[in-house]
Write a protein that holds these residues in place. Structure first.
Motif, PDB file in Angstrom:
ATOM      1  N   GLU A  62      -7.005  -6.704   5.094  1.00 41.27           N
ATOM      2  CA  GLU A  62      -8.197  -5.864   5.274  1.00 41.27           C
ATOM      3  C   GLU A  62      -9.022  -5.804   3.990  1.00 41.27           C
ATOM      4  OE1 GLU A  62      -9.526  -1.252   6.111  1.00 41.27           O
ATOM      5  OE2 GLU A  62      -7.427  -1.774   6.315  1.00 41.27           O
ATOM      6  N   LEU A  63      -8.367  -5.613   2.847  1.00 41.91           N
ATOM      7  CA  LEU A  63      -9.082  -5.558   1.575  1.00 41.91           C
ATOM      8  C   LEU A  63      -9.819  -6.867   1.317  1.00 41.91           C
ATOM      9  CD1 LEU A  63      -9.700  -4.104  -1.151  1.00 41.91           C
ATOM     10  CD2 LEU A  63      -7.651  -5.232  -2.037  1.00 41.91           C
ATOM     11  N   LEU A  64      -9.138  -7.986   1.501  1.00 45.62           N
ATOM     12  CA  LEU A  64      -9.765  -9.287   1.264  1.00 45.62           C
ATOM     13  C   LEU A  64     -10.919  -9.549   2.221  1.00 45.62           C
ATOM     14  CD1 LEU A  64      -6.558 -11.395   0.595  1.00 45.62           C
ATOM     15  CD2 LEU A  64      -8.242 -10.603  -1.085  1.00 45.62           C
ATOM     16  N   GLU A  65     -10.742  -9.184   3.481  1.00 41.42           N
ATOM     17  CA  GLU A  65     -11.826  -9.390   4.465  1.00 41.42           C
ATOM     18  C   GLU A  65     -13.043  -8.544   4.156  1.00 41.42           C
ATOM     19  OE1 GLU A  65      -9.821  -8.689   8.201  1.00 41.42           O
ATOM     20  OE2 GLU A  65      -9.345 -10.818   8.432  1.00 41.42           O
ATOM     21  N   ARG A  66     -12.849  -7.362   3.587  1.00 41.78           N
ATOM     22  CA  ARG A  66     -13.996  -6.500   3.257  1.00 41.78           C
ATOM     23  C   ARG A  66     -14.661  -6.935   1.956  1.00 41.78           C
ATOM     24  NH1 ARG A  66     -12.721  -0.385   3.588  1.00 41.78           N
ATOM     25  NH2 ARG A  66     -14.991  -0.306   3.454  1.00 41.78           N
ATOM     26  N   LEU A  67     -13.897  -7.466   1.005  1.00 41.06           N
ATOM     27  CA  LEU A  67     -14.474  -7.883  -0.274  1.00 41.06           C
ATOM     28  C   LEU A  67     -15.162  -9.240  -0.214  1.00 41.06           C
ATOM     29  CD1 LEU A  67     -11.832  -6.853  -2.974  1.00 41.06           C
ATOM     30  CD2 LEU A  67     -14.105  -5.874  -2.584  1.00 41.06           C
ATOM     31  N   ALA A  68     -14.611 -10.167   0.537  1.00 39.77           N
ATOM     32  CA  ALA A  68     -15.102 -11.553   0.527  1.00 39.77           C
ATOM     33  C   ALA A  68     -16.615 -11.659   0.783  1.00 39.77           C
ATOM     34  CB  ALA A  68     -14.322 -12.398   1.529  1.00 39.77           C
ATOM     35  N   PRO A  69     -17.160 -11.028   1.824  1.00 39.40           N
ATOM     36  CA  PRO A  69     -18.608 -11.169   2.059  1.00 39.40           C
ATOM     37  C   PRO A  69     -19.448 -10.612   0.904  1.00 39.40           C
ATOM     38  CG  PRO A  69     -17.534 -10.284   4.013  1.00 39.40           C
ATOM     39  CD  PRO A  69     -16.525 -10.271   2.899  1.00 39.40           C
ATOM     40  N   ALA A  70     -19.020  -9.511   0.325  1.00 37.84           N
ATOM     41  CA  ALA A  70     -19.782  -8.901  -0.769  1.00 37.84           C
ATOM     42  C   ALA A  70     -19.772  -9.778  -2.011  1.00 37.84           C
ATOM     43  CB  ALA A  70     -19.217  -7.513  -1.091  1.00 37.84           C
ATOM     44  N   LEU A  71     -18.693 -10.543  -2.182  1.00 41.22           N
ATOM     45  CA  LEU A  71     -18.581 -11.404  -3.348  1.00 41.22           C
ATOM     46  C   LEU A  71     -19.083 -12.808  -3.098  1.00 41.22           C
ATOM     47  CD1 LEU A  71     -15.070 -10.228  -4.558  1.00 41.22           C
ATOM     48  CD2 LEU A  71     -17.285  -9.636  -5.561  1.00 41.22           C
ATOM     49  N   GLY A  72     -19.518 -13.065  -1.856  1.00 36.94           N
ATOM     50  CA  GLY A  72     -20.064 -14.380  -1.524  1.00 36.94           C
ATOM     51  C   GLY A  72     -19.002 -15.443  -1.404  1.00 36.94           C
ATOM     52  N   THR A  73     -17.799 -15.036  -0.985  1.00 36.62           N
ATOM     53  CA  THR A  73     -16.712 -15.992  -0.789  1.00 36.62           C
ATOM     54  C   THR A  73     -16.241 -15.922   0.645  1.00 36.62           C
ATOM     55  OG1 THR A  73     -15.022 -14.374  -1.405  1.00 36.62           O
ATOM     56  CG2 THR A  73     -15.934 -15.724  -3.169  1.00 36.62           C
ATOM     57  N   SER A  74     -15.494 -16.914   1.046  1.00 28.86           N
ATOM     58  CA  SER A  74     -14.935 -16.872   2.396  1.00 28.86           C
ATOM     59  C   SER A  74     -13.619 -16.120   2.356  1.00 28.86           C
ATOM     60  CB  SER A  74     -14.719 -18.297   2.924  1.00 28.86           C
ATOM     61  OG  SER A  74     -13.855 -19.001   2.064  1.00 28.86           O
ATOM     62  N   GLY A  75     -13.269 -15.484   3.493  1.00 25.52           N
ATOM     63  CA  GLY A  75     -12.066 -14.662   3.567  1.00 25.52           C
ATOM     64  C   GLY A  75     -10.799 -15.420   3.585  1.00 25.52           C
TER      65      GLY A  75
END
Length: 75
Positions: A62-75
């Protein structure tokens, strides 16, 4: 930089998390605000940010899925 990360939109919860974990580097807030913080760190020469994952596979994902878009990376 290694920082604890807690994603929340609640400002009181954010402040309590950061205070509770001081003096360790900690961030609490929405994913976009974390991305802005990472950008500021990058501007002063930080080239790696380590985010310890929370216990449990589901919480980590969940943490990775929420951070990835904000950081411009894929989940």
């Amino acid at each position: 930089v290694q920082a604890l990360v807690h994603l929340t939109d609640d400002s009181e919860e954010s402040a309590a998390f950061v205070e509770r974990n001081a003096p360790r580097a900690a961030f609490a807030g929405p994913p976009g605000a974390f991305a802005e913080l990472v950008e500021r760190w990058s501007e002063v020469g930080v080239d790696e940010v380590i985010v310890p994952l929370p216990p449990g596979v589901d919480k980590s994902i969940e943490l990775l899925e929420r951070l990835a878009p904000a950081l411009g990376t894929s989940g």
